[in-house]
Design a protein around this motif. Structure first.
Motif, PDB file in Angstrom:
ATOM      1  N   UNK A 118       0.795  -1.217   0.000  1.00  0.00           N
ATOM      2  CA  UNK A 118       0.000   0.000   0.000  1.00  0.00           C
ATOM      3  C   UNK A 118       0.831   1.273   0.000  1.00  0.00           C
ATOM      4  N   UNK A 119       2.151   1.161   0.162  1.00  0.00           N
ATOM      5  CA  UNK A 119       2.984   2.351   0.281  1.00  0.00           C
ATOM      6  C   UNK A 119       2.888   3.272  -0.915  1.00  0.00           C
ATOM      7  N   UNK A 120       3.068   2.730  -2.119  1.00  0.00           N
ATOM      8  CA  UNK A 120       3.032   3.556  -3.317  1.00  0.00           C
ATOM      9  C   UNK A 120       1.652   4.148  -3.593  1.00  0.00           C
ATOM     10  N   UNK A 125      -1.855   8.984  -3.365  1.00  0.00           N
ATOM     11  CA  UNK A 125      -3.046   9.637  -2.837  1.00  0.00           C
ATOM     12  C   UNK A 125      -2.682  10.913  -2.094  1.00  0.00           C
ATOM     13  N   UNK A 126      -1.619  10.856  -1.283  1.00  0.00           N
ATOM     14  CA  UNK A 126      -1.181  12.050  -0.548  1.00  0.00           C
ATOM     15  C   UNK A 126      -0.737  13.144  -1.521  1.00  0.00           C
ATOM     16  N   UNK A 127      -0.029  12.749  -2.586  1.00  0.00           N
ATOM     17  CA  UNK A 127       0.395  13.728  -3.592  1.00  0.00           C
ATOM     18  C   UNK A 127      -0.809  14.389  -4.250  1.00  0.00           C
ATOM     19  N   UNK A 128      -1.850  13.619  -4.509  1.00  0.00           N
ATOM     20  CA  UNK A 128      -3.065  14.189  -5.103  1.00  0.00           C
ATOM     21  C   UNK A 128      -3.729  15.180  -4.162  1.00  0.00           C
ATOM     22  N   UNK A 129      -3.735  14.863  -2.858  1.00  0.00           N
ATOM     23  CA  UNK A 129      -4.326  15.777  -1.880  1.00  0.00           C
ATOM     24  C   UNK A 129      -3.542  17.085  -1.832  1.00  0.00           C
ATOM     25  N   UNK A 158     -13.066   6.968  -5.974  1.00  0.00           N
ATOM     26  CA  UNK A 158     -12.750   5.676  -6.609  1.00  0.00           C
ATOM     27  C   UNK A 158     -11.347   5.175  -6.284  1.00  0.00           C
ATOM     28  N   UNK A 159     -10.377   6.100  -6.155  1.00  0.00           N
ATOM     29  CA  UNK A 159      -9.020   5.678  -5.810  1.00  0.00           C
ATOM     30  C   UNK A 159      -8.988   5.032  -4.431  1.00  0.00           C
ATOM     31  N   UNK A 160      -9.683   5.630  -3.476  1.00  0.00           N
ATOM     32  CA  UNK A 160      -9.782   5.018  -2.156  1.00  0.00           C
ATOM     33  C   UNK A 160     -10.483   3.668  -2.236  1.00  0.00           C
ATOM     34  N   UNK A 161     -11.484   3.577  -3.120  1.00  0.00           N
ATOM     35  CA  UNK A 161     -12.198   2.323  -3.293  1.00  0.00           C
ATOM     36  C   UNK A 161     -11.302   1.222  -3.830  1.00  0.00           C
TER      37      UNK A 161
END
Length: 281
Positions: A118-120, A125-129, A158-161
């Motif tokens: 899950x690291x990458x 996701x953090x970069x998108x935020x 959807x990415x979180x999904x």
């Protein structure tokens, strides 16, 4: 075919009209009152027409015996696969929020495979935020900031999904079968009687699903850590985002990445003891 063309034509016209009205109102060419009147007089009737035609087509397809999947294919065409993926992402989030595992019943053992993978995705996701916050601070136009914020949030869900999908769809093991999954997709169903043994074996050469030399590799980001040896070949279906692109073949061994390979090996050993299945190795 005529109904399909009318439906898609009405949908395209409705979307283009709504976008045009929104852009003209945003840049100040149309006053808010005028834009609202146009919405009532033009856009609302167009969308009502689209909804009516959609309902009529769905009822006609269902009366003809079409499944819901076939209905979606007929209505959405090439976009049907992406729509299914998005709906599954929402379902995975719902299961994750309820701490449920898809398909897990009494007597089953859930074998997770997310540790270390899950690291990458989380970093992305953090970069998108961060990017969303930066855009919100730097873009001077309120209407554009709001639009970009809505689009960003719509993309995050959807990415979180997709991340949740790997958690809520573990491999499943009971006294009859071992179900190997990749997210919501079932890659293989192994009858317990066909499993010779499970060996802890670290491999690093593959980081994406592949069949090579009669072996199915279903790795994490750093390869696989357990080999499941089979008494006879079984059929597997490689995972792929679009269901129609998946390919089927037979293999004699399955190499997996799981959270705890020792737990998987112990579970197989316990099943052999309970069912009387012996290992030749």
């Amino acid at each position: 075919m005529t109904a399909q063309r009318i439906h898609r034509g009405a949908l395209v016209v409705a979307i283009l009209t709504a976008l045009t009205n929104a852009v003209l109102a945003a840049v100040g060419i149309l006053a808010p009152g005028t834009a609202f009147v146009l919405w009532l007089a033009v856009e609302l009737p167009l969308f009502a027409l689209v909804v009516t035609v959609t309902v009529v087509r769905i009822r006609a397809l269902r009366r003809s015996g079409a499944s819901w999947n076939a209905v979606l294919d007929e209505l959405a065409g090439p976009a049907a696969g992406l729509i299914r993926a998005e709906l599954r992402a929402y379902r995975s989030l719902w299961l994750f929020a309820r701490r449920r595992r898809d398909g897990l019943r009494d007597g089953m053992v859930a074998i997770g495979y997310t540790r270390g993978t899950m690291g990458m995705p989380i970093a992305f996701l953090i970069a998108c935020v961060v990017e969303t916050v930066a855009i919100h601070l730097l873009v001077p136009w309120p209407w554009l900031r709001t639009t970009l914020l809505v689009v960003s949030v719509y993309g995050f869900v959807p990415l979180l999904g997709i991340l949740a999908s790997r958690v809520v769809h573990p491999h499943l093991l009971d006294d009859a079968r071992f179900v190997v999954r990749s997210g919501h997709q079932v890659v293989a169903t192994l009858p317990v009687g066909t499993v010779e043994k499970a060996l802890i074996h670290r491999r690093f050469q593959h980081t994406s699903p592949i069949v090579e030399d009669d072996v199915l590799y279903l790795p994490g980001s750093d390869g696989t850590n357990v080999d499941v040896l089979l008494r006879e070949p079984i059929e597997v279906k490689l995972p792929y985002l679009l269901e129609r692109r998946r390919t089927t073949t037979q293999v004699g061994r399955v190499a997996l990445q799981v959270d705890d390979p020792e737990d998987l090996r112990a579970a197989f050993a316990a099943l052999r003891s309970e069912t009387g299945i012996t290992s030749t190795g």
